[in-house]
Motif scaffolding. Structure first.
Motif, PDB file in Angstrom:
ATOM      1  N   PHE A 133       0.862  -1.183   0.000  1.00 29.00           N
ATOM      2  CA  PHE A 133       0.000   0.000   0.000  1.00 29.00           C
ATOM      3  C   PHE A 133       0.900   1.236   0.000  1.00 29.00           C
ATOM      4  O   PHE A 133       1.559   1.529   0.994  1.00 29.00           O
ATOM      5  CB  PHE A 133      -0.896   0.030   1.248  1.00 29.00           C
ATOM      6  CG  PHE A 133      -2.056  -0.922   1.199  1.00 29.00           C
ATOM      7  CD1 PHE A 133      -2.111  -1.926   0.256  1.00 29.00           C
ATOM      8  CD2 PHE A 133      -3.089  -0.809   2.106  1.00 29.00           C
ATOM      9  CE1 PHE A 133      -3.168  -2.816   0.208  1.00 29.00           C
ATOM     10  CE2 PHE A 133      -4.163  -1.690   2.076  1.00 29.00           C
ATOM     11  CZ  PHE A 133      -4.200  -2.697   1.130  1.00 29.00           C
ATOM     12  N   HIS A 134       0.939   1.931  -1.114  1.00 32.64           N
ATOM     13  CA  HIS A 134       1.724   3.159  -1.181  1.00 32.64           C
ATOM     14  C   HIS A 134       0.881   4.326  -0.659  1.00 32.64           C
ATOM     15  O   HIS A 134      -0.346   4.335  -0.775  1.00 32.64           O
ATOM     16  CB  HIS A 134       2.163   3.438  -2.615  1.00 32.64           C
ATOM     17  CG  HIS A 134       3.071   2.394  -3.174  1.00 32.64           C
ATOM     18  ND1 HIS A 134       4.381   2.249  -2.775  1.00 32.64           N
ATOM     19  CD2 HIS A 134       2.858   1.421  -4.094  1.00 32.64           C
ATOM     20  CE1 HIS A 134       4.939   1.251  -3.426  1.00 32.64           C
ATOM     21  NE2 HIS A 134       4.033   0.718  -4.230  1.00 32.64           N
ATOM     22  N   ALA A 135       1.567   5.315  -0.115  1.00 38.13           N
ATOM     23  CA  ALA A 135       0.863   6.493   0.413  1.00 38.13           C
ATOM     24  C   ALA A 135       0.018   7.159  -0.663  1.00 38.13           C
ATOM     25  O   ALA A 135      -1.045   7.727  -0.385  1.00 38.13           O
ATOM     26  CB  ALA A 135       1.869   7.487   0.982  1.00 38.13           C
ATOM     27  N   THR A 136       0.477   7.074  -1.925  1.00 34.16           N
ATOM     28  CA  THR A 136      -0.238   7.741  -3.018  1.00 34.16           C
ATOM     29  C   THR A 136      -1.627   7.153  -3.262  1.00 34.16           C
ATOM     30  O   THR A 136      -2.452   7.792  -3.916  1.00 34.16           O
ATOM     31  CB  THR A 136       0.576   7.648  -4.324  1.00 34.16           C
ATOM     32  OG1 THR A 136       0.913   6.273  -4.572  1.00 34.16           O
ATOM     33  CG2 THR A 136       1.860   8.465  -4.218  1.00 34.16           C
ATOM     34  N   MET A 137      -1.885   5.940  -2.763  1.00 30.26           N
ATOM     35  CA  MET A 137      -3.212   5.360  -2.946  1.00 30.26           C
ATOM     36  C   MET A 137      -4.278   6.285  -2.368  1.00 30.26           C
ATOM     37  O   MET A 137      -5.367   6.430  -2.921  1.00 30.26           O
ATOM     38  CB  MET A 137      -3.295   3.987  -2.281  1.00 30.26           C
ATOM     39  CG  MET A 137      -4.654   3.313  -2.428  1.00 30.26           C
ATOM     40  SD  MET A 137      -4.769   1.751  -1.534  1.00 30.26           S
ATOM     41  CE  MET A 137      -4.679   2.320   0.174  1.00 30.26           C
ATOM     42  N   VAL A 138      -3.960   6.919  -1.233  1.00 31.51           N
ATOM     43  CA  VAL A 138      -4.892   7.846  -0.600  1.00 31.51           C
ATOM     44  C   VAL A 138      -4.631   9.278  -1.051  1.00 31.51           C
ATOM     45  O   VAL A 138      -5.562  10.020  -1.367  1.00 31.51           O
ATOM     46  CB  VAL A 138      -4.803   7.756   0.933  1.00 31.51           C
ATOM     47  CG1 VAL A 138      -5.728   8.791   1.588  1.00 31.51           C
ATOM     48  CG2 VAL A 138      -5.172   6.351   1.408  1.00 31.51           C
ATOM     49  N   THR A 139      -3.351   9.680  -1.113  1.00 31.42           N
ATOM     50  CA  THR A 139      -3.046  11.075  -1.449  1.00 31.42           C
ATOM     51  C   THR A 139      -3.482  11.436  -2.865  1.00 31.42           C
ATOM     52  O   THR A 139      -3.896  12.574  -3.115  1.00 31.42           O
ATOM     53  CB  THR A 139      -1.547  11.368  -1.271  1.00 31.42           C
ATOM     54  OG1 THR A 139      -0.785  10.472  -2.098  1.00 31.42           O
ATOM     55  CG2 THR A 139      -1.125  11.192   0.178  1.00 31.42           C
ATOM     56  N   ASN A 140      -3.420  10.490  -3.792  1.00 26.47           N
ATOM     57  CA  ASN A 140      -3.879  10.777  -5.159  1.00 26.47           C
ATOM     58  C   ASN A 140      -5.375  11.070  -5.187  1.00 26.47           C
ATOM     59  O   ASN A 140      -5.844  11.936  -5.935  1.00 26.47           O
ATOM     60  CB  ASN A 140      -3.577   9.602  -6.093  1.00 26.47           C
ATOM     61  CG  ASN A 140      -2.108   9.527  -6.484  1.00 26.47           C
ATOM     62  OD1 ASN A 140      -1.348  10.467  -6.250  1.00 26.47           O
ATOM     63  ND2 ASN A 140      -1.706   8.418  -7.067  1.00 26.47           N
ATOM     64  N   VAL A 141      -6.121  10.322  -4.375  1.00 24.01           N
ATOM     65  CA  VAL A 141      -7.568  10.562  -4.278  1.00 24.01           C
ATOM     66  C   VAL A 141      -7.822  11.935  -3.672  1.00 24.01           C
ATOM     67  O   VAL A 141      -8.617  12.732  -4.191  1.00 24.01           O
ATOM     68  CB  VAL A 141      -8.249   9.471  -3.429  1.00 24.01           C
ATOM     69  CG1 VAL A 141      -9.736   9.780  -3.257  1.00 24.01           C
ATOM     70  CG2 VAL A 141      -8.068   8.097  -4.062  1.00 24.01           C
ATOM     71  N   PHE A 142      -7.140  12.227  -2.573  1.00 22.12           N
ATOM     72  CA  PHE A 142      -7.334  13.504  -1.888  1.00 22.12           C
ATOM     73  C   PHE A 142      -6.959  14.677  -2.797  1.00 22.12           C
ATOM     74  O   PHE A 142      -7.691  15.677  -2.884  1.00 22.12           O
ATOM     75  CB  PHE A 142      -6.498  13.548  -0.613  1.00 22.12           C
ATOM     76  CG  PHE A 142      -6.653  14.819   0.165  1.00 22.12           C
ATOM     77  CD1 PHE A 142      -7.776  15.043   0.943  1.00 22.12           C
ATOM     78  CD2 PHE A 142      -5.679  15.811   0.104  1.00 22.12           C
ATOM     79  CE1 PHE A 142      -7.937  16.228   1.651  1.00 22.12           C
ATOM     80  CE2 PHE A 142      -5.827  16.998   0.809  1.00 22.12           C
ATOM     81  CZ  PHE A 142      -6.951  17.205   1.589  1.00 22.12           C
ATOM     82  N   ASP A 143      -5.811  14.573  -3.476  1.00 25.77           N
ATOM     83  CA  ASP A 143      -5.375  15.660  -4.371  1.00 25.77           C
ATOM     84  C   ASP A 143      -6.411  15.937  -5.451  1.00 25.77           C
ATOM     85  O   ASP A 143      -6.683  17.098  -5.787  1.00 25.77           O
ATOM     86  CB  ASP A 143      -4.034  15.304  -5.016  1.00 25.77           C
ATOM     87  CG  ASP A 143      -2.878  15.335  -4.030  1.00 25.77           C
ATOM     88  OD1 ASP A 143      -3.059  15.869  -2.924  1.00 25.77           O
ATOM     89  OD2 ASP A 143      -1.790  14.805  -4.367  1.00 25.77           O
ATOM     90  N   LEU A 144      -6.992  14.875  -6.015  1.00 19.51           N
ATOM     91  CA  LEU A 144      -7.962  15.069  -7.083  1.00 19.51           C
ATOM     92  C   LEU A 144      -9.235  15.733  -6.581  1.00 19.51           C
ATOM     93  O   LEU A 144      -9.749  16.674  -7.211  1.00 19.51           O
ATOM     94  CB  LEU A 144      -8.294  13.736  -7.760  1.00 19.51           C
ATOM     95  CG  LEU A 144      -9.343  13.819  -8.879  1.00 19.51           C
ATOM     96  CD1 LEU A 144      -8.886  14.772  -9.981  1.00 19.51           C
ATOM     97  CD2 LEU A 144      -9.625  12.444  -9.465  1.00 19.51           C
ATOM     98  N   VAL A 145      -9.768  15.274  -5.441  1.00 20.12           N
ATOM     99  CA  VAL A 145     -11.029  15.860  -4.973  1.00 20.12           C
ATOM    100  C   VAL A 145     -10.826  17.293  -4.475  1.00 20.12           C
ATOM    101  O   VAL A 145     -11.787  18.077  -4.467  1.00 20.12           O
ATOM    102  CB  VAL A 145     -11.696  14.984  -3.884  1.00 20.12           C
ATOM    103  CG1 VAL A 145     -12.071  13.622  -4.449  1.00 20.12           C
ATOM    104  CG2 VAL A 145     -10.814  14.834  -2.650  1.00 20.12           C
ATOM    105  N   GLU A 146      -9.598  17.641  -4.063  1.00 21.06           N
ATOM    106  CA  GLU A 146      -9.327  19.026  -3.703  1.00 21.06           C
ATOM    107  C   GLU A 146      -9.256  19.912  -4.951  1.00 21.06           C
ATOM    108  O   GLU A 146      -9.684  21.065  -4.931  1.00 21.06           O
ATOM    109  CB  GLU A 146      -8.001  19.103  -2.938  1.00 21.06           C
ATOM    110  CG  GLU A 146      -8.083  18.584  -1.510  1.00 21.06           C
ATOM    111  CD  GLU A 146      -9.003  19.432  -0.644  1.00 21.06           C
ATOM    112  OE1 GLU A 146      -8.678  20.616  -0.403  1.00 21.06           O
ATOM    113  OE2 GLU A 146     -10.057  18.914  -0.214  1.00 21.06           O
TER     114      GLU A 146
END
Length: 288
Positions: A210-223
């Motif tokens: 599980f890379h950190a980007t799995m969550v951060t990519n989602v967060f970055d997009l919805v922001e």
């Protein structure tokens, strides 16, 4: 009006390819095999192991990646739709990229003679001094440029034509703008679905990394999404809020360590993907 909410932008990047078509060798090979002169080309790699040139190519990729991230599809000519509220973000970041690129070019040119000497024995009989531009000419083969244009409207042409012809051209221009805006909105839906669907796939494989980007990519997009949503698509904004609340409250490490949390988040993500698909199906069905 869309002309007040967005503009068109293109990034032009040029980098010396360090590849040279050797016409003599191409002819020699064709003659050896009794082939037509145009049957093939022999392209020489003028430099090998040129780390500084590779760094510039990597930087060019980063520029394009950032540019595509904060813009939407528009035309086949390289222009993309840039929301007005992201103009200053783009120009500030491009100034940083341009400075880094110029610094990288100077760093490459400083060791350019060494790269030439390094490849000379490798090319051996294929080496030609004239294949290598002088540093002042080579510098001009590199560049990064941002181009900004207004979105065209039906009133943007200034030619002599009948009122009927003017009205027809204006309708065509405005229709093309609407079509491009629709394409941009479809791209946002695809981005949103892809990033959540990827999370579902990863969470359903607990043994995978599980890379950190799995969550951060989602967060970055919805922001970013509400700022990219120049069509003010209410459903897109609603999903962005929902995803932020349901999927972005934990880190990848939290999801890796806590099985119940991982399963619950995977279920939430899968439900959201299903809801997105349902909305898109309904929209497709409503199109005449």
């Amino acid at each position: 009006m869309i002309t007040e909410r967005a503009m068109l932008a293109a990034v032009h990047i040029s980098i010396w390819t360090a590849i040279k078509h050797d016409r003599k060798i191409s002819r020699d090979v064709a003659d050896q095999h009794g082939a037509h002169q145009g049957a093939g080309r022999y392209n020489k790699q003028l430099l090998r192991g040129a780390d500084k040139l590779d760094e510039l190519r990597t930087l060019a990729g980063q520029v394009r990646q950032y540019f595509y991230k904060i813009t939407l599809p528009w035309s086949d000519e390289g222009f993309r739709l840039l929301p007005s509220n992201l103009y200053f973000d783009l120009t500030a970041r491009m100034r940083e990229f341009e400075a880094s690129f110029e610094q990288g070019v100077e760093g490459f040119l400083a060791v350019y003679p060494q790269y030439i000497e390094q490849v000379r024995p490798e090319l051996n009989g294929l080496f030609r001094e004239e294949d290598y531009p002088a540093a002042d000419k080579l510098r001009k083969k590199f560049g990064v440029k941002l181009e900004i244009l207004p979105i065209p409207t039906g009133n943007d042409f200034r030619v002599q034509m009948s009122a009927e012809e003017q009205a027809r051209v204006a309708r065509e221009i405005d229709a093309n703008v609407r079509e491009s805006l629709t394409r941009g909105t479809e791209d946002l839906w695809k981005r949103l679905r892809d990033v959540v669907s990827h999370m579902v796939d990863r969470l359903n494989e607990p043994e995978s990394r599980f890379h950190a980007t799995m969550v951060t990519n989602v967060f970055d997009l919805v922001e970013l999404l509400p700022r990219l949503n120049v069509n003010n698509d209410a459903d897109l904004n609603r999903f962005a809020d929902q995803i932020r609340q349901r999927l972005c409250g934990f880190t990848a490490q939290d999801l890796k360590k806590r099985d119940l949390l991982r399963v619950a988040t995977a279920n939430d993500a899968a439900e959201i993907v299903a809801e997105i698909d349902s909305v898109l199906r309904d929209r497709e069905a409503s199109v005449p």
